[in-house]
Design a protein around this motif. Structure first.
Motif, PDB file in Angstrom:
ATOM      1  N   GLY A   7       0.797  -1.217   0.000  1.00  0.00           N
ATOM      2  CA  GLY A   7       0.000   0.000   0.000  1.00  0.00           C
ATOM      3  C   GLY A   7       0.829   1.266   0.000  1.00  0.00           C
ATOM      4  O   GLY A   7       0.279   2.372   0.088  1.00  0.00           O
ATOM      5  N   ALA A   8       2.148   1.159  -0.101  1.00  0.00           N
ATOM      6  CA  ALA A   8       3.015   2.338  -0.113  1.00  0.00           C
ATOM      7  C   ALA A   8       2.902   3.068  -1.442  1.00  0.00           C
ATOM      8  O   ALA A   8       2.827   2.448  -2.506  1.00  0.00           O
ATOM      9  CB  ALA A   8       4.463   1.929   0.140  1.00  0.00           C
ATOM     10  N   CYS A   9       2.896   4.392  -1.382  1.00  0.00           N
ATOM     11  CA  CYS A   9       2.812   5.204  -2.588  1.00  0.00           C
ATOM     12  C   CYS A   9       4.156   5.175  -3.315  1.00  0.00           C
ATOM     13  O   CYS A   9       5.211   5.423  -2.719  1.00  0.00           O
ATOM     14  CB  CYS A   9       2.443   6.640  -2.220  1.00  0.00           C
ATOM     15  N   LEU A  10       4.113   4.874  -4.601  1.00  0.00           N
ATOM     16  CA  LEU A  10       5.330   4.814  -5.418  1.00  0.00           C
ATOM     17  C   LEU A  10       5.528   6.080  -6.240  1.00  0.00           C
ATOM     18  O   LEU A  10       6.527   6.212  -6.937  1.00  0.00           O
ATOM     19  CB  LEU A  10       5.250   3.604  -6.353  1.00  0.00           C
ATOM     20  N   THR A  11       4.583   6.992  -6.160  1.00  0.00           N
ATOM     21  CA  THR A  11       4.649   8.244  -6.911  1.00  0.00           C
ATOM     22  C   THR A  11       5.123   9.341  -5.969  1.00  0.00           C
ATOM     23  O   THR A  11       4.397   9.728  -5.054  1.00  0.00           O
ATOM     24  CB  THR A  11       3.270   8.609  -7.489  1.00  0.00           C
TER      25      THR A  11
END
Length: 778
Positions: A696-700
């Motif tokens: 669920g970590a944001c990659l952007t």
């Protein structure tokens, strides 16, 4: 329409020079003596229980002045959305500033530090030890609704935060009456508003708990209400300083986040002002447009008449409901069902908790997701039944004079949808383009349209939503006027529009009215947020009323001087004159000076008294709700070129036709359209925040990772057509513009792609990879 002196002219923005030379008015540039810098420690887990937090090492780091932990923060749940009351019954009250027990998304704040520099504060975060017990997480809203899914909030069975529905007629009978039934599933993605100025606040809280805050916000009074509640203070203890402007909002700065109360509490701990600015990564995980999946079923007669419409919408609100409680309602009403007639209809909406980041406000507020589904399916119906896409829409559309579908107490008083469609089609060459022979090479051209038949000019009539405005106008001794209002300029020219409305009513030149640069929640009347396409209509009506009150007083003073009745006077271009006697005039400046002059004046004939009736600064004040909620409407036409070898889509030509009532400022209106199309085009073709599907970590993290349209991708040809229908309840006949222009581009582009290559795409964004896969080349 009658030609006016200020309204209808492309007046230059009064803040333009200030912005291009550094923008000292932006909140990001606020600096106070002794100011500290804060950073927030965020959870690395999507779902976890906090076992303990040890900040002892961080507290010892040189330069650290305070550490804030959950036990230092009032533990109260509320609705942080600015345009509704803090405990509104229609909203879900689940948000807290810093939860000390459970984190529900990656990036949820768990601690904060204030230090002498931002770098020291960031270094101190690495020294805070947090022990977590990781819990099962769920990221898909349909999975979250299933039995056995992780339960994210105790009072939301199956993780359903809200489940509204609308119904009319007999849906089963409507489908039985249909000659054809069409079904489809349409999905939209999580995108960011991409305002350039990040969220930032500078807060000072003194020993008597008086709070002063400078902040990037779309609503100063909403900030005051929500921040006071979060800090457990009376509202009168909180003063929000209105910035001259902010660097964009687009709905993304319509709620209190954790940063404002955290900065306030750190200021109280240290006795110094505290500044907290988010990084671009933090912006990407703070607010986005909610992704919505729409199951749409439509029954039609052979001639294209709707007999039944059913939809189920599943909105992913993320870890907390916040805006999702209201977005789902606007989506169902104005995105899906109020736009066209259907005797039999039903809609079921689901706002669903997941362990994704929180969704927020974004221009269009649920309607773009609905429009993509509805306008795509209408195009499918027309293609299958060989119906004219323009005529079918007009057959099912609302009509002028009908009761408003949302609030029957109002009527659709002005409505130029047919003109929008006819003029837009003529401008792009629709008839010839649709019948033209298609290219044989790899690059295929196609034409598409989408309509948004019913939108709003504010929120008058909406349950639990603030909708009133106020303004104060003062006439100065040099013949200028100062306008004080809490209405925020978020980059789209609200300052210019309101000054033009005031100048026209006062009979002053455009440049003679200025917005006061020293407004705050202590000295101006309440105004609802800059959102929901409301400022021109709602705030504009309040400004016009305040100007009318000032003009009335100006005429009373001038009548005494000119020895006539106030009813015999008129004003234009800064000159007050007697009707029918243009040679008998006095300047507005002379009238203002007379009102503020000494009671006894020296003349060539000696001392001469004036009258008590003419004394006193000429001021006009208004605070009111709008009379109605008139309906703007729009039609979007596009021409695209699809490269079938690479999947690349180029938008070659965009035509936008919009009924906005009278146009206040043509250049500003065109800027709104072009900016709205840019956002809608990005939504259609490229924008999407990426997340790790397992954690669920944001990659952007920045704009290198998040593609938005630039001048290179924008169409070389854009035409804006404004249908001026002269709305009787609007200021000088105006309605609204701000959001229709971002609602329609995505379905219009999707329909044009289908026209070009014969493949229908029901999931945004329509990337080159999806096009190649649809063509069987991947």
């Amino acid at each position: 329409m009658n030609k006016m002196n200020v309204i209808g002219h492309s007046v230059a923005r009064p803040d333009a020079y200030d912005k291009v030379t550094g923008g000292r008015g932006y909140p990001v540039n606020v600096k106070l003596p002794g100011m500290l810098h804060a950073k927030m420690l965020r959870s690395p887990y999507a779902h976890a229980r906090i076992i303990r937090i040890d900040a002892s090492r961080a507290e010892k780091l040189p330069g650290v002045k305070a550490v804030l932990l959950p036990q230092d923060v009032p533990q109260v749940k509320f609705c942080p959305v600015y345009f509704v009351p803090v405990e509104a019954p229609s909203m879900v009250l689940d948000f807290d500033v810093m939860n000390g027990e459970i984190v529900r998304y990656v990036g949820q704040p768990v601690a904060a530090v204030a230090a002498t520099t931002a770098d020291i504060a960031a270094a101190a975060l690495d020294l805070i030890d947090v022990e977590y017990e990781e819990l099962p997480a769920v990221f898909d809203p349909e999975e979250a609704m299933k039995p056995g899914a992780p339960q994210l909030h105790p009072n939301a069975a199956n993780n359903i935060a809200k489940n509204p529905s609308f119904a009319a007629g007999d849906i089963e009978q409507g489908f039985a009456d249909a000659d054809f039934i069409f079904e489809g599933v349409y999905e939209t993605q999580r995108v960011h508003t991409c305002y350039l100025e990040p969220r930032v606040c500078v807060v000072e809280m003194d020993r008597q708990d008086n709070v002063t805050i400078h902040v990037t916000t779309q609503h100063v009074f909403g900030t005051r209400e929500k921040l006071a509640f979060a800090l457990r203070l009376p509202e009168s203890k909180v003063k929000v300083v209105k910035p001259p402007y902010i660097g964009g909002g687009f709905g993304g700065k319509l709620e209190l986040t954790s940063m404002e109360p955290i900065a306030a509490l750190l200021s109280k701990k240290t006795g110094r002002p505290v500044r907290l600015e988010q990084t671009r990564l933090e912006e990407f995980i703070t607010t986005t447009r909610n992704p919505i999946k729409v199951y749409l079923k439509t029954g039609v007669k052979k001639d294209g008449t709707f007999t039944a419409r059913y939809a189920k919408s599943i909105l992913d609100c993320g870890a907390y409901a916040t805006h999702g409680s209201e977005v789902i309602m606007v989506h169902g009403a104005f995105g899906l069902f109020f736009n066209y007639h259907s005797l039999h209809s039903r809609w079921d909406g689901y706002t669903v908790y997941t362990n994704n980041m929180i969704g927020g406000g974004y221009r269009g507020y649920g309607a773009p997701q609905g429009s993509f589904a509805v306008e795509s399916q209408i195009d499918e119906i027309c293609a299958k039944l060989d119906l004219d896409p323009i005529e079918m829409r007009l057959k099912n559309a609302r009509k002028q004079g009908e009761p408003h579908p949302f609030n029957p107490a109002f009527t659709i008083s002005t409505y130029g949808l047919e003109d929008c469609l006819r003029q837009g089609a003529e401008k792009i060459g629709w008839a010839a383009a649709r019948s033209a022979k298609r290219e044989d090479g790899p690059k295929k051209r196609g034409f598409g349209l989408a309509v948004h038949p019913v939108w709003v000019s504010g929120c008058m009539g909406f349950p639990d939503i603030y909708e009133h405005s106020g303004a104060v106008i003062k006439i100065n001794r040099d013949g200028t006027a100062d306008l004080a209002t809490a209405s925020m300029d978020i980059g789209s020219g609200q300052i210019t529009t309101l000054c033009q409305i005031a100048a026209e009513e006062l009979g002053l030149p455009a440049g003679a009215v200025r917005i006061s640069s020293h407004c705050d929640t202590d000295n101006v009347p309440f105004d609802a947020p800059t959102h929901a396409s409301r400022v021109t209509y709602s705030a504009g009506n309040a400004v016009k009323a305040a100007a009318a009150a000032a003009k009335k007083r100006m005429f009373e003073v001038a009548a005494t001087v000119m020895e006539v009745s106030p009813d015999d006077l008129e004003v234009a271009n800064g000159m007050v004159s007697v009707k029918g006697a243009p040679g008998k005039t006095v300047t507005v400046a002379d009238v203002a000076r007379r009102a503020e002059s000494p009671f006894v004046q020296m003349t060539s004939e000696g001392p001469k008294p004036t009258t008590m009736e003419e004394k006193g600064t000429i001021v006009g004040i208004a605070s009111l709700s709008p009379k109605s909620n008139p309906t703007p409407c729009a039609a979007q036409f596009v021409e695209v070129e699809v490269d079938t070898e690479t999947g690349e889509v180029k938008v070659l030509h965009a035509v936008y036709a919009h009924d906005i009532g009278r146009v206040i400022n043509p250049n500003a209106a065109e800027g709104q359209v072009e900016g709205g199309f840019q956002q809608g085009m990005g939504y259609a073709l490229m924008e999407k925040i990426q997340f790790d599907p397992d954690t669920g970590a944001c990659l952007t993290s920045d704009f290198l990772d998040y593609k938005i349209p630039t001048a290179v991708e924008m169409p070389r040809k854009m035409d804006s057509i404004f249908i001026e229908t002269d709305e009787p309840t609007g200021p000088f006949g105006a309605k609204s513009l701000g959001e229709c222009c971002v609602i329609t581009p995505a379905p219009a582009i999707a329909n044009a792609i289908f026209d070009a290559v014969g493949v229908r795409f029901q999931q945004l964004p329509i990337t080159p990879e999806k096009i190649l896969a649809g063509l069987g080349k991947l």
